[in-house]
Design an enzyme around this catalytic site. Structure first.
Site, PDB file in Angstrom:
ATOM      1  N   CYS A 340       0.762  -1.279  -0.026  1.00  0.00           N
ATOM      2  CA  CYS A 340       0.007  -0.123   0.154  1.00  0.00           C
ATOM      3  C   CYS A 340       0.970   1.445   0.012  1.00  0.00           C
ATOM      4  CB  CYS A 340      -1.021  -0.092   1.081  1.00  0.00           C
ATOM      5  SG  CYS A 340      -1.413  -1.622   1.821  1.00  0.00           S
ATOM      6  N   ARG A 369       7.306 -10.554   6.256  1.00  0.00           N
ATOM      7  CA  ARG A 369       6.727 -10.160   7.536  1.00  0.00           C
ATOM      8  C   ARG A 369       7.578 -10.942   8.332  1.00  0.00           C
ATOM      9  NH1 ARG A 369       0.221  -9.195   6.383  1.00  0.00           N
ATOM     10  NH2 ARG A 369       0.501  -7.759   4.805  1.00  0.00           N
ATOM     11  N   GLN A 387       1.250 -11.049  -2.816  1.00  0.00           N
ATOM     12  CA  GLN A 387      -0.073 -11.141  -3.033  1.00  0.00           C
ATOM     13  C   GLN A 387      -0.759 -10.714  -4.374  1.00  0.00           C
ATOM     14  OE1 GLN A 387      -1.090  -7.982  -0.222  1.00  0.00           O
ATOM     15  NE2 GLN A 387      -1.423  -9.632   1.301  1.00  0.00           N
ATOM     16  N   ASP A 389      -2.265  -8.167  -5.190  1.00  0.00           N
ATOM     17  CA  ASP A 389      -2.466  -7.256  -4.487  1.00  0.00           C
ATOM     18  C   ASP A 389      -3.222  -5.937  -5.412  1.00  0.00           C
ATOM     19  OD1 ASP A 389      -2.793  -5.468  -2.098  1.00  0.00           O
ATOM     20  OD2 ASP A 389      -0.633  -5.093  -1.732  1.00  0.00           O
ATOM     21  N   HIS A 391      -4.745  -1.757  -5.273  1.00  0.00           N
ATOM     22  CA  HIS A 391      -5.288  -0.522  -4.628  1.00  0.00           C
ATOM     23  C   HIS A 391      -5.738   0.162  -5.761  1.00  0.00           C
ATOM     24  CE1 HIS A 391      -2.116  -1.944  -1.740  1.00  0.00           C
ATOM     25  NE2 HIS A 391      -3.174  -1.728  -0.813  1.00  0.00           N
ATOM     26  N   LYS A 470     -15.575  -2.965   5.558  1.00  0.00           N
ATOM     27  CA  LYS A 470     -14.975  -3.741   4.484  1.00  0.00           C
ATOM     28  C   LYS A 470     -15.688  -5.083   4.402  1.00  0.00           C
ATOM     29  CE  LYS A 470     -12.648  -6.531   8.355  1.00  0.00           C
ATOM     30  NZ  LYS A 470     -11.670  -7.273   8.908  1.00  0.00           N
ATOM     31  N   HIS A 516      -8.243  -1.119  -0.733  1.00  0.00           N
ATOM     32  CA  HIS A 516      -7.418  -2.223  -0.777  1.00  0.00           C
ATOM     33  C   HIS A 516      -8.090  -3.548  -1.173  1.00  0.00           C
ATOM     34  CE1 HIS A 516      -4.756  -0.016   2.207  1.00  0.00           C
ATOM     35  NE2 HIS A 516      -5.691   0.319   2.395  1.00  0.00           N
TER      36      HIS A 516
END
Ligand SMILES: [Zn+2]
Ligand SMILES: [Zn+2]
Length: 653
Positions: A340, A369, A387, A389, A391, A470, A516
């Protein structure tokens, strides 16, 4: 004697003597309910049946049909486990024993680890205690007395828990089973009224643990078990566990050669050739879904100056989960744990007009992580992952349309994998950022989008993040387990922190909203789910090797290689088994490798330019031309196996 009034769920009310236990409410309603009662909800709080009613209250009796009953029974069973353990092994020290989604566990400090035989004895003792129907009694002890009691019994962990959890309290609650000589534990409760209510339970495994999950603390042994409200539910769960064990992605992944781990890179997979192929197929599949739908693929840096993490807030709240690295002198850097913040910098790298919105970034680069090495396991708990991922930067008015579009993509993706799924909307929590009106507008847009998309959903009232509502998605795999994968998360906070803007039609600067979103979640975890969902037998479009050519003897090698080359030239993933083994052995090997198709070639096939097609499930489709097989295989790939085409013998199809 003074009276109080209790209000029941149906709106009716009863009068009771003040101080009567809540059990009396069930008794006043019917003997059947009194018998079925496990606990009660008094003014929204789950309590024991012995809890006294001192004032007017609304009361719901909890029975085995109530949603609260399962966790209540599981937690109560954890105490039953501790009672059995301390009865059989008096020197064992008790830690904590919570209920979990899978059952319960209890952590113990043990003089020697429990072995399977011990678990059998412990479980037998639990059943003995359950049959005896001992009462769970809540006793209020003066705090100092309770601490002294547990200290004298050699249970310093309980003393520590009392210290931590009951600061400033005069009395603390302890629960006995039968009496304090049989079992006593410090716990806030509640529990079922007696051990006889617990019938359907099973101890499942043990593992190493540390007090509070911290390796600097004393080592403990965790005993896992599961409990249900009926024997039938327990059986179904145990069958599922058995099946899950067979399909364990760590085992299947090793058998078919997808990935490995090494202690020098904890939590980071080494993808072998087939695993890398599968990974790439999924990565390209996701590109094929997103790029034609308005997303652009981007790549942002992996390592950032700490200034970025301070701006995003991760430095203060997430640093312990990040890998920090030293840049040049005085340059403190952090490896990205999420994409992000990089996307915000990318967005703000140029000015944007409302006409460009929504702007949709998609990125698949690796994230890290710093998970405790003790909790790492297979592909589901890793330190390095990527991911699918995304945005999306949208105006407040575009939220609904954008989310509807995402819901369509999610439906398509899960449909392609044959995964059922459910959606849950989490709304404004007690602590939230921004204006109520903004939240209300966002939530109503989300609901309208869900409705327009025909997407059923449940609502988790107040469970949204402080920065936005969410929608989470649970997929259900082939053996009925649920996994949280996709998420759609609105964010009003990040655009402020990063001062993101766009120029509106009014020529003024406005804040976009960030959404997200991910559909797979992480590739690693999704691959683990897929391995277990398909039990390693991937549909043709996903199979790392789609067909293997099996020459019957060495003299067919040349022809076999030409078949393999033609398949590859046609875009199929093919291999050749050129080992000097018997054909039966090669077929069995290919089946164990779960390769969808085996193409056997011998004298006849070489002479006629054909292949004999077999499937991994043992089906023998007989001879086919190379073109015939390729056409059918490509059709099966195209349909993603949703409409199996089959390979009937020529003249039959
Ligand atoms: Zn308890
Ligand atoms: Zn994000």
């Amino acid at each position: 004697m003074s009276q109080i009034t209790v209000t029941l769920p149906d709106g009716s009310s009863r009068k009771l003597a003040a101080g009567a236990p809540v059990r009396a409410v069930a008794e006043a309603i019917s003997p059947g309910l009194a018998k079925a009662a496990l606990a009660a909800i008094v003014d929204g709080k789950l309590v024991d049946l012995a809890c006294p009613l001192n004032a007017d209250a609304s009361v719901t009796i909890v029975t085995d049909r109530s949603p609260e009953a399962l966790m209540l029974a599981r937690h109560s069973t954890a105490h039953l486990l501790a009672a059995a353990v301390t009865n059989l092994f008096p020197t064992v020290q008790c830690g904590i024993g919570p209920a979990t989604d899978e059952g319960f566990f209890y952590d113990f400090i043990v003089p020697r680890p429990f072995v399977p035989d011990d678990l059998e004895k412990i479980e037998a003792k639990m059943h003995e205690f359950a049959r005896a129907d001992y009462v769970y009694e809540r006793q209020m002890w003066p705090r100092d007395e309770a601490k002294a009691f547990f200290a004298a019994r050699g249970e310093p962990l309980k003393v520590q828990l009392i210290d931590e959890k009951t600061e400033g309290q005069h009395d603390v609650s302890c629960y006995t089973i039968k009496d304090k000589d049989t079992f006593i534990d410090f716990c806030v409760g509640p529990h079922v009224p007696s051990t006889g209510k617990l019938k359907a339970f099973k101890l499942t495994s043990t593992s190493n643990a540390y007090w509070k999950g911290d390796a600097r603390n004393p080592a403990m042994q965790r005993v896992y078990g599961t409990a249900f409200l009926s024997e039938k539910d327990l059986k179904a769960h145990l069958t599922q566990l058995e099946e899950a064990k067979k399909r364990d992605h760590r085992k299947v992944g090793r058998e078919i050669g997808l990935f490995m781990f090494h202690p020098w890179a904890p939590g980071a997979a080494f993808w072998q050739e087939k695993g890398t192929t599968l990974y790439n197929v999924l990565a390209d599949y996701m590109r094929g879904v997103l790029l034609p739908n308005g997303y652009v693929e981007v790549k942002t840096p992996l390592i950032y100056n700490k200034a970025l993490w301070e701006t995003s807030g991760h430095w203060d709240h997430y640093r312990q989960n990040m890998f920090l690295v030293q840049g040049s002198e005085h340059e403190q850097m952090g490896v990205k744990a999420m994409n992000c913040p990089g996307h915000y910098l990318l967005y703000s790298g140029q000015a944007h007009s409302y006409r460009e919105l929504p702007i949709r970034f998609h990125e698949q680069t690796p994230l890290h992580r710093n998970e405790e090495s003790g909790v790492l396991g297979g592909l589901t708990r890793v330190r390095q992952f990527s991911q699918d991922d995304g945005h999306c930067f949208v105006t407040q008015e575009q939220i609904g349309d954008e989310v509807e579009r995402m819901l369509g993509l999610i439906r398509r993706v899960y449909g392609d994998f044959g995964l059922e799924y459910a959606a849950k909307l989490s709304t404004r929590p007690a602590e939230f950022l921004g204006e109520v009106a903004t939240w209300d507008s966002a939530e109503s847009q989300l609901k309208a989008a869900l409705d327009r998309a025909g997407q059923a959903y449940t609502i988790n009232e107040g469970d949204g993040a402080f920065y936005g509502p969410k929608i989470d998605f649970d997929v259900t795999d082939a053996i009925g387990r649920k996994w949280q994968c996709a998420t759609i998360q609105l964010d009003y906070n990040a655009p402020q922190r990063f001062e993101l803007t766009y120029t509106g039609a009014d020529n003024a600067e406005h804040r976009p909203v960030v959404i997200h979103r991910a559909i797979f979640g992480s590739f690693e975890r999704f691959i683990a789910i897929l391995i277990e969902h398909y039990n390693g037998a991937f549909p043709l479009w996903l199979a790392p090797v789609q067909a293997v050519v099996l020459p019957i003897s060495d003299r067919h090698l040349g022809y076999a290689a030409s078949v393999r080359d033609r398949l590859e030239a046609a875009g199929l993933r093919a291999s050749l088994d050129e080992r000097q083994e018997k054909i039966g052995y090669k077929i069995r090997e290919a089946q164990l490798q779960k390769i969808p198709y085996m193409l056997v070639v011998g004298d006849k096939e070489s002479a006629e330019g054909t292949v004999s097609v077999r499937s991994r499930s043992g089906g023998d489709f007989g001879p086919d031309t190379i073109d015939g097989f390729m056409t059918k295989a490509r059709e099966e790939v195209r349909s993603k196996g949703q409409v199996p085409v089959g390979h009937a013998a020529p003249g039959v199809a």
